[in-house]
Design an enzyme around this catalytic site. Structure first.
Site, short mmCIF file in Angstrom:
data_model
loop_
_atom_site.label_atom_id
_atom_site.label_comp_id
_atom_site.label_asym_id
_atom_site.label_seq_id
_atom_site.Cartn_x
_atom_site.Cartn_y
_atom_site.Cartn_z
N LYS A 219 0.85 -1.18 0.00
CA LYS A 219 0.00 0.00 0.00
C LYS A 219 0.90 1.25 0.00
CE LYS A 219 -0.75 1.04 4.90
NZ LYS A 219 -0.47 2.48 4.93
N LYS B 12 -2.90 -10.86 10.13
CA LYS B 12 -2.89 -11.04 11.58
C LYS B 12 -3.82 -12.19 11.98
CE LYS B 12 -1.60 -6.26 12.49
NZ LYS B 12 -0.28 -6.57 13.06
N ASP C 3 -4.00 6.47 5.07
CA ASP C 3 -3.00 5.62 5.72
C ASP C 3 -3.62 4.40 6.40
OD1 ASP C 3 -0.21 5.19 6.48
OD2 ASP C 3 -0.88 5.59 8.53
N HIS D 178 -6.76 -0.66 5.50
CA HIS D 178 -6.81 -1.60 6.62
C HIS D 178 -8.20 -1.74 7.22
CE1 HIS D 178 -2.58 -1.67 6.27
NE2 HIS D 178 -2.30 -0.61 6.99
N LYS E 39 -3.55 8.88 15.42
CA LYS E 39 -2.22 8.86 16.01
C LYS E 39 -2.20 9.67 17.30
CE LYS E 39 0.62 7.89 11.96
NZ LYS E 39 1.15 6.63 12.53
#
EC number: 1.1.1.49
Length: 494
Positions: A150, A184, A237, A242, A342
């Site tokens: 990505k 995962k 991002d 995701h 973040k």
């Protein structure tokens, strides 16, 4: 199951991802005998190195980061090779032809080649074209597969253009768009939890679920990536790739069979069923934020605009929260609340399924909520929360939990995301890789958010070390709901 014999070609081999993730993942696969002996790794980059110096760099990385030592380390490093190539110069790729022929002959890999693009996105279209010009994409001698990191495009238009460029030289079955979140263990276990247990699947719908929240929180800031991050932001991002993929796996229908096409068909269907975002949605169901200075883990940290490489008047979001819905029979009317950011209080990715309350509160108006918490990282595991009688007189209910942690499985070897995905790519299993229709559907869904950002949409400040702007709490509170404040999933065994 072992990987097929092959040569793994890493473009961008002198970069951070190769050192931190790719070589350690391949080493660990070798250590547990998933690679065998008939494989080679060819690092490719502009940096002038030779086989010996490349091996020594990787050797020191493995000693430092993986505690590698002894014969296993030395044997693994003997499979590493290097070729300096100017990846922007088509003619320079001619060097790869004899080098790959030599490695295929030495290791009896029959022409099987896995190309990994660990490079800046600007080269994602260039490298496949250069490989194609030298015939290194053709499957007349063994398979050829291409792993693309990505971001896959910057918006819908650039994603479609990149697809066209790559598809000139590689067919869709050869392309593996990697999303390490899908590698995962807990994300994969979500499918087993849903589709192999009679407890859950009958309840996994609008009749029993009140709402679902998905959190992808990071306690770190942008670190040394200020320049890169400022061009992407939280939406590009984390959310577009995701978290939308995780949402799709939470909401997908059972596949007809467990194979790559059936699984990816169902993921794409969910993304196509997301209710399109209107102007009203982006104004009232979206919160964008940017962190200012604050305290994280007892340490005072600077604000986003003070970070290295960030323009002083940047309007890039470091936080995003969105309420969205899926327009199909199973999920009609169930809101999905997704947030990422973040400089939040903790690094945690989790899914919380909030079940509806009983039709009539027999024991208490404030009975504990039934919820299922699926922790993706860290402390991977699953926790069920429900109410039981509090000891003593009366019938007051208290919340209790039933918990499972992967770390408690005796002798369990849990692969890292990159180990699992590299192994799958070498086996030709594309189940956990994004397909082009899903990528396009995701970009189509987020385009109104991109438009809102481009038009100077509202950006809220939030203090580092908090759970984001208060506007995000108000967003979910409008319907009488609250965000879970993630902490430890459960107590560790002692």
């Amino acid at each position: 199951m072992k990987a097929e014999n092959c040569c793994i070609v890493i473009f961008g081999a002198s970069g951070d991802l190769t050192y931190r993730k790719l070589i350690p993942a391949l080493y660990n696969l070798y250590k547990i005998d998933r690679l065998g002996e008939d494989f080679s790794v060819l690092g490719v980059a502009r940096t002038e190195l030779n086989d010996k110096s490349f091996r020594e760099k990787m050797r020191q990385t493995l000693i430092k980061n993986e505690g590698a030592k002894g014969e296993c380390l030395e044997q693994f490093c003997s499979h590493l090779y290097y070729q300096a190539v100017n990846t922007a110069d088509k003619a320079d790729y001619a060097k790869l032809v004899p080098r790959l022929d030599e490695l295929h002959d030495t290791y009896r890999t029959e022409g099987n080649t896995l190309y990994y693009l660990s490079t800046p996105p600007s080269l994602y279209g260039v490298i496949p074209e250069c490989l194609g010009e030298h015939g290194l994409n053709k499957e007349d001698r063994g398979w050829k597969r291409l792993i693309v990191e990505k971001p896959f495009g910057y918006d819908r238009e650039t994603a479609e253009a990149l697809d066209i460029q790559i598809h000139r030289f590689f067919e869709e079955h050869q392309i593996y768009r990697i999303d390490h979140y899908l590698g995962k263990e807990t994300v994969q276990n979500l499918l087993v939890l849903r589709f192999s247990n009679g407890w859950f699947e009958p309840l996994w719908n609008r009749n029993f679920i009140d709402y679902i929240e998905i959190t992808g929180a990071e306690s770190i800031g942008v670190e040394e990536r200020g320049g890169y991050y400022d061009g992407s932001g939280a939406m590009r991002d984390m959310f577009q790739n995701h978290l939308l993929q995780v949402l799709a796996m939470v909401a997908m229908e059972p596949p007809v069979i467990i194979n790559a096409n059936s699984m990816r068909d169902e993921v794409a269907k969910v993304l196509h069923c997301l209710r399109p975002l209107t102007q009203e949605d982006v104004e009232h169901n979206l919160v964008l934020g940017q962190y200012v200075a604050g305290e994280v883990d007892g340490e005072w940290v600077k604000g986003y605009l003070e970070e290295k490489g960030v323009p002083p008047y940047s309007t890039t979001e470091t936080y995003m929260a969105l309420r969205c819905e899926i327009e199909n029979w199973r999920w009609a009317g169930v809101p999905f609340y997704v947030r990422t950011g973040k400089r939040l209080p903790a690094r945690v990715t989790e899914i919380v399924i909030h079940f509806k309350t009983t039709p009539h509160p027999v024991f208490s108006q404030n009975a504990p909520e039934n919820k299922l918490i699926i922790r993706i990282q860290p402390d991977e595991g699953i926790s069920m929360r429900f109410g039981l009688k509090k000891p003593g007189a009366g019938f007051e209910a208290k919340e209790v939990s039933m918990d499972f942690r992967y770390a408690d499985l005796a002798g369990a070897t849990v692969m890292t995301a990159y180990e699992r995905l590299l192994l799958d790519a070498m086996k030709g299993d594309a189940t956990l890789f994004a397909r082009t229709d899903a990528v396009h559907a995701a970009w189509k869904f987020v385009q109104p958010i991109l438009n809102y950002k481009a038009q100077g949409g509202r950006l809220y400040d939030y203090e580092a070390g908090t759970w984001g702007p208060t506007a995000a709490d108000k967003l979910i509170a409008k319907s009488g709901r609250v965000w879970r404040r993630p902490s430890g999933l459960m107590k560790k065994k002692v």
